[in-house]
Design a protein around this motif. Structure first.
Motif, short mmCIF file in Angstrom:
data_model
loop_
_atom_site.label_atom_id
_atom_site.label_comp_id
_atom_site.label_asym_id
_atom_site.label_seq_id
_atom_site.Cartn_x
_atom_site.Cartn_y
_atom_site.Cartn_z
N GLY A 286 -54.52 109.46 -0.08
CA GLY A 286 -55.27 108.23 -0.36
C GLY A 286 -54.99 107.66 -1.74
N LYS A 287 -54.65 108.53 -2.68
CA LYS A 287 -54.42 108.04 -4.05
C LYS A 287 -52.96 107.71 -4.33
CE LYS A 287 -58.51 109.92 -6.24
NZ LYS A 287 -59.10 111.01 -7.03
N ALA A 288 -52.06 108.11 -3.43
CA ALA A 288 -50.63 107.83 -3.67
C ALA A 288 -50.40 106.32 -3.65
CB ALA A 288 -49.79 108.51 -2.59
N ALA A 289 -49.45 105.87 -4.47
CA ALA A 289 -49.13 104.45 -4.51
C ALA A 289 -48.39 104.05 -3.23
CB ALA A 289 -48.29 104.14 -5.73
N ALA A 290 -47.52 104.93 -2.73
CA ALA A 290 -46.71 104.60 -1.55
C ALA A 290 -46.40 105.88 -0.77
CB ALA A 290 -45.41 103.91 -1.99
N PRO A 291 -47.37 106.36 0.03
CA PRO A 291 -47.12 107.61 0.77
C PRO A 291 -46.19 107.39 1.96
CG PRO A 291 -49.31 106.76 1.29
CD PRO A 291 -48.74 105.84 0.25
N PHE A 292 -45.30 108.35 2.16
CA PHE A 292 -44.28 108.27 3.22
C PHE A 292 -44.43 109.52 4.09
CE2 PHE A 292 -40.18 108.73 5.20
CZ PHE A 292 -39.63 107.45 5.29
N ILE A 293 -44.41 109.34 5.41
CA ILE A 293 -44.48 110.50 6.30
C ILE A 293 -43.17 110.59 7.10
CG2 ILE A 293 -45.71 111.67 8.16
CD1 ILE A 293 -48.19 110.05 7.50
N ARG A 294 -42.45 111.71 6.95
CA ARG A 294 -41.29 111.97 7.80
C ARG A 294 -41.77 112.87 8.93
NH1 ARG A 294 -37.61 111.26 11.07
NH2 ARG A 294 -35.52 112.10 10.81
N GLN A 295 -41.78 112.34 10.13
CA GLN A 295 -42.26 113.12 11.27
C GLN A 295 -41.10 113.77 12.00
OE1 GLN A 295 -44.98 110.81 13.84
NE2 GLN A 295 -44.83 109.19 12.32
N GLY A 296 -41.13 115.09 12.12
CA GLY A 296 -40.17 115.77 12.98
C GLY A 296 -40.63 115.64 14.42
N SER A 297 -40.06 116.50 15.28
CA SER A 297 -40.46 116.44 16.68
C SER A 297 -41.24 117.66 17.11
CB SER A 297 -39.23 116.28 17.58
OG SER A 297 -38.65 115.01 17.34
N GLY A 298 -41.20 118.72 16.30
CA GLY A 298 -41.81 119.99 16.70
C GLY A 298 -43.26 119.84 17.11
N LEU A 299 -44.03 119.12 16.33
CA LEU A 299 -45.48 119.04 16.57
C LEU A 299 -45.84 118.24 17.81
CD1 LEU A 299 -47.01 116.62 13.94
CD2 LEU A 299 -44.59 116.90 14.32
N TYR A 300 -44.87 117.54 18.37
CA TYR A 300 -45.15 116.73 19.55
C TYR A 300 -44.74 117.41 20.86
CZ TYR A 300 -45.62 113.48 15.77
OH TYR A 300 -46.01 112.90 14.60
N ARG A 301 -44.11 118.57 20.77
CA ARG A 301 -43.68 119.26 22.00
C ARG A 301 -44.79 120.20 22.48
NH1 ARG A 301 -38.11 119.76 19.43
NH2 ARG A 301 -37.24 117.71 19.89
N TYR A 302 -45.96 119.60 22.68
CA TYR A 302 -47.16 120.31 23.12
C TYR A 302 -47.86 119.47 24.18
CZ TYR A 302 -46.83 123.39 19.04
OH TYR A 302 -46.42 124.31 18.12
#
Ligand SMILES: Nc1nc2c(c(=O)[nH]1)N[C@H]1C(S)=C(S)[C@@H](COP(=O)(O)OP(=O)(O)OC[C@H]3O[C@@H](n4cnc5c(=O)[nH]c(N)nc54)[C@H](O)[C@@H]3O)O[C@H]1N2
Ligand SMILES: Nc1nc2c(c(=O)[nH]1)N[C@H]1C(S)=C(S)[C@@H](COP(=O)(O)OP(=O)(O)OC[C@H]3O[C@@H](n4cnc5c(=O)[nH]c(N)nc54)[C@H](O)[C@@H]3O)O[C@H]1N2
Ligand code: SF4
Ligand SMILES: [Mo]
Length: 673
Positions: A286-302
């Motif tokens: 919330g405090k970051a000026a420009a947060p970036f999320i790199r999403q892999g695929s592992g967490l979605y294979r459920y």
């Protein structure tokens, strides 16, 4: 003898789609290096491709067509000419179609090559045959589904944006192994003081290399973590209210109906992440000026993968990250809309809609689990189902059927090719023409064959043209070359492609699809807003629900190996040696409790199968989790089976995706009970 470096592209299923330089001496590729002129991959290659020339000229390459002489799977074949092999295929297909209809034939392909022509080469022919169609949702369709439910067709952040971020979340991605070039913007950001948080199920080599903080979640619980972050963003007053008001629909309902149930304490109970860490992560985000999320695929294979993707796609909206240079998220880029690929796939050749078979349920489909007619003919190209599709025992039972006529078009004698009636030798990317887009950056590059085909190898496209001739199809497309198809594809594609530097593209240099100004803020949804509430979804509001799980004691991670790519590169003895024996890594406390020791043979088992591994013990893996290193070939398995003998044919909640990681196993010493 000519001796020059020729431009090419890495053809494999990797988000980086590297620019390559191949050193060509006469008819041989003698060395490979990264192309320093490539705008994104900048001359760096991963360890798998450092000696691509050895794969191209490997003594293990398939050199001529083969006809089975022994039992299925025994690997006993005789050599044949192309003419004979194509003749046998035509004769068997005609018999099958006469007796069962076209739908008794199933093409099976995935992503052995990512080229626009060679990857899609079979569709036109199989549509003409009236064959069943394969639903190709093996990789990350749940991730795409979840993104689209919130963001529609909105363009995702290009990777170099991350260099401008001050907080990067690497979420379920093994970047060092699977997306090495993303480390470049990460390092640039870090040099300017950015912090990196890795969210994982165990401490990966990626985490060791780049993480300032590593957060370990219980497998399949990331959606709850995202909700905990949102709960805390609200509680700590870190929401971007202007952005929410202007660009987002449904946050008020989420805040009223869902978020109250996800306090840090509740989230800690679900995810195993301490409540204080949930609070700190939310505060950092919330405090970051420009947060970036790199999403892999592992967490979605459920089983809950699509919902997890929906939840994580909401996060940037709460803090207005999409509006900030360096902020936003990158999952998979879908640049497919830039190309009029229907020119190659020719859906217009489908007379009447044919049956669709899920790639994730191939085992079931081959063993009677489909409506009439049964599958009697299988044509596998640039894929290795026996190794990489879920529920290996079921797939192998199907491939063993003596009444199933199987053709495999391959570069090497894979686990699947061993079960073929006819094996056809395939070219490598150095021997055929194609063009490559990427799912990790906005680049595009055309590559021309650098050397003639090795021995009698033929490309996918050439092979399908021969088969079309055998089946009597006279459509002009089957008389065109891959290069001609590419020319037409580029000419007839839409306005996005028209914006690239045409001369560079045709000269084989890397070009970039131009991004509209402020592209992350052009929300291509039905409402024109970010749709946290989506009336077309059930439920309308995203929420967390548990993955499938199972009765086993351990969650099994099938982590990508540094030295293989899915099952590719297992042909290289050198890379297999670097990977080491097929291992399973376990926490020391679990190993002590089960009286297991480093280096011993252990069996991981569940209701689907048993796989023997060599045990490694490390505290990088938390209790209750075990980690296997990539996919191996059966030849290199200490027991008779590899990792996918343990994974199931269950599909994700939405998007019909694979659930490779949603796997529970028990582990015991090999020689006990
Ligand atoms: N070297 C190498 N490179 C590859 C590949 C390869 O096999 N080897 N495969 C290629 C392909 S086809 C693809 S799709 C991409 C995939 O690239 P990635 O997205 O990086 O790989 P994944 O297999 O999806 O898994 C990434 C990580 O997710 C973690 N993970 C698993 N479950 C969970 C969870 O519940 N929560 C969280 N937070 N993390 C979890 C795993 O531990 C793993 O480290 O890589 C491509 N590049
Ligand atoms: N347990 C477990 N299983 C997984 C995964 C996992 O993380 N864990 N990852 C999954 C993912 S993300 C994916 S994308 C799939 C990948 O599944 P596949 O796309 O099947 O990938 P590979 O196993 O690498 O097999 C590709 C084959 O294509 C061949 N090939 C390469 N180029 C050509 C060509 O031009 N023509 C022809 N005819 N053949 C060619 C190669 O020799 C290789 O044997 O695997 C999935 N399986
Ligand atoms: S596998 Fe990926 S990182 Fe390696 S050379 Fe190919 S595109 Fe580049
Ligand atoms: Mo994949």
């Amino acid at each position: 003898m000519s001796n020059e470096w020729k431009k090419s592209v890495c053809p494999f299923d990797c988000p980086d789609a590297c620019g390559l330089l191949l050193k060509v001496e006469g008819e041989k590729v003698t060395a490979v290096k990264g192309d320093p002129a490539h705008p994104y991959t900048r001359g760096l290659l991963c360890p798998k491709m450092a000696h691509y020339e050895r794969s191209i000229h490997s003594p293990r390459r398939l050199k001529q067509p083969l006809v089975r002489t022994g039992k299925k799977g025994a690997g006993e074949f005789r050599e044949a000419s192309w003419q004979e092999a194509i003749g046998i295929i035509g004769q068997r297909w005609r018999q099958i179609i006469a007796e069962y209809g076209g739908e008794a034939i199933l093409p099976v392909s995935y992503a052995g090559t990512m080229g626009l022509v060679q990857r899609n080469a079979g569709h036109a022919l199989f549509h003409k045959l009236g064959a069943s169609r394969l639903e190709r949702t093996l990789c990350s369709s749940a991730k795409g589904y979840g993104w689209e439910a919130v963001m529609g067709g909105t363009l995702q952040a290009e990777p170099d944006e991350a260099a401008k971020s001050d907080l990067i979340l690497v979420w379920g991605a093994h970047t060092l192994a699977t997306n090495i070039h993303f480390l470049h913007p990460v390092r640039q950001a870090k040099s300017k003081g950015a912090k990196v948080w890795v969210i994982e199920t165990h401490i990966t080599e990626t985490a060791k290399l780049i993480a300032d903080r590593t957060v370990l979640v219980r497998p399949g619980t990331d959606g709850a973590l995202a909700l905990g972050i949102m709960h805390e963003l609200q509680r700590q007053g870190l929401l971007d209210s202007d952005f929410l008001h202007r660009w987002v629909s449904g946050f008020e309902r989420l805040a009223a109906e869902v978020l109250p149930r996800y306090s840090p304490a509740k989230v800690a109970a679900i995810t195993g992440v301490p409540a204080t860490v949930v609070t700190e992560l939310a505060e950092a985000y919330g405090k970051a000026a420009a947060p970036f999320i790199r999403q892999g695929s592992g967490l979605y294979r459920y089983g809950n993968g699509a919902m997890t993707a929906r939840l994580i796609s909401c996060l940037p909206a709460l803090v207005g990250a999409y509006a900030k240079p360096g902020g936003g998220t990158l999952g998979d880029l879908s640049t497919g809309s830039a190309f009029n690929t229907s020119m190659i796939t020719r859906e217009d050749f489908i007379d009447k809609p044919t049956r669709i078979v899920s790639i994730n349920r191939l085992g079931e489909a081959l063993t009677g689990g489909v409506s009439e007619p049964p599958i009697m003919g299988l044509y596998v190209y640039h894929s290795n189902p026996a190794s990489v599709y879920p529920d290996q025992n079921s797939v192998l039972r199907g491939l063993s059927r003596e009444d199933l006529f199987t053709v495999v078009h391959e570069r090497f004698m894979t686990d699947t090719a061993l079960y073929a009636d006819i094996v056809l030798p395939a070219t490598t990317s150095a021997e055929h023409d194609d063009a490559y887009r990427s799912y990790g950056h906005y680049g595009l590059q055309r590559a021309t064959a650098c050397i003639p085909p090795i021995a009698e190898a033929k490309s996918n496209w050439e092979t399908f043209c021969l088969l079309a001739g055998e089946m009597g199809f006279a459509e002009p497309i089957f008389r065109q070359s891959a290069a001609e198809l590419l020319d037409q594809l580029f000419e007839k594609s839409g306005s996005w492609l028209a914006g690239v530097d045409w001369q560079k593209l045709q000269a084989g240099e890397a070009v970039t699809l131009p991004l509209p100004e402020n592209y992350k803020m052009q929300f291509r949804t039905a409402s024109g807003k970010i749709e946290i509430v989506n009336p077309r979804e059930t439920p309308e509001l995203p929420d967390w629900f548990p993955p499938y799980g199972g009765s086993g004691e351990f969650s099994l991670m099938t982590a990508p190996s540094l030295y293989s790519l899915n099952s590719s590169f297992n042909e290289s003895a050198e890379l297999v040696a670097k990977k080491g024996p097929m291992s399973l890594t376990m926490n020391p406390l679990d190993a002590n409790r089960l009286v297991l020791s480093e280096g011993q043979r252990v069996v991981a088992c569940n209701e689907l199968g048993e796989v023997t591994f060599i045990l490694k013990i490390a505290d990088s893996v938390p209790g209750g989790v075990v980690v296997a290193d990539g996919v191996s070939w059966l030849r290199d398995a200490p027991g008779r089976r590899t990792i996918n003998a343990l994974t199931s044919q269950r599909l994700t909640d939405r998007g019909k995706g694979s659930t490779f990681y949603d796997t529970k196993v028990d582990v015991r010493a090999e020689n006990c009970c």
